[in-house]
Design a protein around this motif. Structure first.
Motif, mmCIF file in Angstrom:
data_model
loop_
_atom_site.group_PDB
_atom_site.id
_atom_site.type_symbol
_atom_site.label_atom_id
_atom_site.label_comp_id
_atom_site.label_asym_id
_atom_site.label_seq_id
_atom_site.Cartn_x
_atom_site.Cartn_y
_atom_site.Cartn_z
ATOM 1 N N ILE A 92 30.086 36.909 53.507
ATOM 2 C CA ILE A 92 31.453 37.372 53.786
ATOM 3 C C ILE A 92 31.437 38.862 54.116
ATOM 4 C CG2 ILE A 92 33.758 37.708 52.807
ATOM 5 C CD1 ILE A 92 33.294 35.228 51.129
ATOM 6 N N THR A 93 32.055 39.224 55.226
ATOM 7 C CA THR A 93 32.168 40.626 55.620
ATOM 8 C C THR A 93 33.186 41.313 54.720
ATOM 9 O OG1 THR A 93 31.699 40.027 57.901
ATOM 10 C CG2 THR A 93 32.718 42.180 57.543
ATOM 11 N N PRO A 94 32.869 42.487 54.165
ATOM 12 C CA PRO A 94 33.842 43.190 53.305
ATOM 13 C C PRO A 94 35.164 43.413 54.025
ATOM 14 C CG PRO A 94 31.705 44.228 53.139
ATOM 15 C CD PRO A 94 31.607 43.222 54.260
ATOM 16 N N GLY A 95 36.239 43.235 53.287
ATOM 17 C CA GLY A 95 37.571 43.406 53.844
ATOM 18 C C GLY A 95 38.603 43.408 52.745
ATOM 19 N N PRO A 96 39.872 43.219 53.118
ATOM 20 C CA PRO A 96 40.955 43.247 52.139
ATOM 21 C C PRO A 96 40.721 42.227 51.020
ATOM 22 C CG PRO A 96 41.819 43.191 54.370
ATOM 23 C CD PRO A 96 40.344 42.974 54.473
ATOM 24 N N THR A 97 41.252 42.537 49.840
ATOM 25 C CA THR A 97 41.083 41.661 48.680
ATOM 26 C C THR A 97 42.431 41.304 48.074
ATOM 27 O OG1 THR A 97 40.942 43.498 47.104
ATOM 28 C CG2 THR A 97 38.881 42.790 48.128
ATOM 29 N N ASN A 98 42.427 40.261 47.280
ATOM 30 C CA ASN A 98 43.604 39.891 46.486
ATOM 31 C C ASN A 98 43.555 40.680 45.187
ATOM 32 O OD1 ASN A 98 44.613 37.957 48.313
ATOM 33 N ND2 ASN A 98 43.105 36.485 47.578
ATOM 34 N N TRP A 99 44.623 40.560 44.386
ATOM 35 C CA TRP A 99 44.668 41.221 43.091
ATOM 36 C C TRP A 99 43.516 40.714 42.231
ATOM 37 C CZ3 TRP A 99 47.265 45.434 42.453
ATOM 38 C CH2 TRP A 99 48.436 45.663 43.172
ATOM 39 N N THR A 100 42.791 41.626 41.605
ATOM 40 C CA THR A 100 41.649 41.305 40.749
ATOM 41 C C THR A 100 41.782 42.094 39.460
ATOM 42 O OG1 THR A 100 40.286 41.027 42.731
ATOM 43 C CG2 THR A 100 39.130 41.314 40.637
ATOM 44 N N GLN A 101 41.548 41.438 38.328
ATOM 45 C CA GLN A 101 41.624 42.133 37.039
ATOM 46 C C GLN A 101 40.515 43.159 36.918
ATOM 47 O OE1 GLN A 101 41.537 39.487 33.685
ATOM 48 N NE2 GLN A 101 43.748 39.504 33.510
ATOM 49 N N CYS A 102 40.860 44.273 36.292
ATOM 50 C CA CYS A 102 39.871 45.293 35.967
ATOM 51 C C CYS A 102 39.250 44.934 34.613
ATOM 52 C CB CYS A 102 40.542 46.668 35.903
ATOM 53 S SG CYS A 102 41.272 47.167 37.492
ATOM 54 N N THR A 103 38.348 45.772 34.118
ATOM 55 C CA THR A 103 37.748 45.537 32.804
ATOM 56 C C THR A 103 38.832 45.428 31.745
ATOM 57 O OG1 THR A 103 35.795 46.750 33.521
ATOM 58 C CG2 THR A 103 36.036 46.379 31.170
ATOM 59 N N ASP A 104 39.836 46.298 31.795
ATOM 60 C CA ASP A 104 41.008 46.172 30.935
ATOM 61 C C ASP A 104 41.972 45.237 31.657
ATOM 62 O OD1 ASP A 104 43.436 46.346 29.615
ATOM 63 O OD2 ASP A 104 43.372 48.516 29.393
ATOM 64 N N PRO A 105 42.257 44.049 31.107
ATOM 65 C CA PRO A 105 43.090 43.070 31.819
ATOM 66 C C PRO A 105 44.535 43.515 32.051
ATOM 67 C CG PRO A 105 42.541 42.290 29.605
ATOM 68 C CD PRO A 105 41.784 43.570 29.824
ATOM 69 N N ALA A 106 44.983 44.600 31.435
ATOM 70 C CA ALA A 106 46.331 45.111 31.702
ATOM 71 C C ALA A 106 46.398 45.765 33.076
ATOM 72 C CB ALA A 106 46.744 46.121 30.636
ATOM 73 N N LEU A 107 45.245 46.055 33.662
ATOM 74 C CA LEU A 107 45.188 46.723 34.966
ATOM 75 C C LEU A 107 44.567 45.790 35.990
ATOM 76 C CD1 LEU A 107 46.066 49.670 35.611
ATOM 77 C CD2 LEU A 107 43.661 50.203 35.798
ATOM 78 N N GLN A 108 45.178 45.759 37.198
ATOM 79 C CA GLN A 108 44.658 44.986 38.327
ATOM 80 C C GLN A 108 44.542 45.916 39.524
ATOM 81 O OE1 GLN A 108 47.064 41.329 38.904
ATOM 82 N NE2 GLN A 108 48.145 42.058 37.094
ATOM 83 N N TRP A 109 43.725 45.531 40.481
ATOM 84 C CA TRP A 109 43.593 46.349 41.684
ATOM 85 C C TRP A 109 43.337 45.459 42.885
ATOM 86 C CZ3 TRP A 109 39.096 48.603 44.428
ATOM 87 C CH2 TRP A 109 37.942 47.847 44.268
#
Length: 188
Positions: A83-100
């Motif tokens: 897969i060629t790098p590109g836009p992403t969907n919301w993904t949880q960070c290490t702290d699940p209160a934060l997404q990116w």
């Protein structure tokens, strides 16, 4: 002698909003303090398809703090070689209160994209929270570009593009300061 009379006659003309103190509002600041990326390079001396990734370290407000304390977490995303790098969907960070995410609106290339961070303030990950976003690009020596934080270098033939903040090609040093807005739901 005329000054007190004139001032008294002008007071009713001032809007009420100027006469009352301003309402204080919390300013929520998210800081990207580090970024590391390994990305493919096209062309004769490129890498071809490789496993790629982007990782950021974020300082963000501690929602439970009454003193304005901050927390730190890491947010990462990896693309397999197919897969060629590109836009992403919301993904949880290490702290699940934060997404990116790296939203589609804002993605131009592996050296020019928008980073968006969302801190949920409810038990529902897509519920009310704080949303912060900033463009990041590589634009060496152009200090007038407010997004020129990236430094991306290919360290020889057939090696991946390595990106970071505050590198030799960054026009601005880290951190990337992002001010959050309060949202009723997570942006989609």
């Amino acid at each position: 002698m005329h000054a007190p009379t004139m001032l008294a006659s002008l007071l009713p003309l001032l809007p009420l909003t100027l006469a009352l103190p301003l309402e204080s509002r919390a300013i929520h600041e998210f800081d990207i303090t580090a970024l590391s990326a390994k990305l493919p390079v096209s062309g004769t001396y490129g890498t071809g398809a490789i496993d790629s990734s982007i990782s950021i370290t974020v300082n963000y407000p501690d929602a439970s703090s009454t003193t304005g304390a901050n927390l730190t977490t890491t947010c990462s995303y990896a693309w397999p070689a197919s897969i060629t790098p590109g836009p992403t969907n919301w993904t949880q960070c290490t702290d699940p209160a934060l997404q990116w995410r790296l939203p589609e609106k804002g993605w131009t290339s592996t050296t020019n994209y928008r980073v968006e961070v969302y801190q949920s303030l409810t038990d529902d990950a897509a519920g009310a929270g704080l949303d912060a976003t900033h463009y990041l690009d590589m634009n060496p020596s152009v200090t007038s570009d407010p997004s020129a934080y990236l430094s991306c270098i290919q360290m020889g033939k057939f090696t991946p593009l390595i990106c970071q903040l505050s590198g030799p090609l960054s026009a601005h040093p880290a951190p990337v300061v992002m001010y959050a807005s309060e949202e009723s739901t997570r942006p989609e």
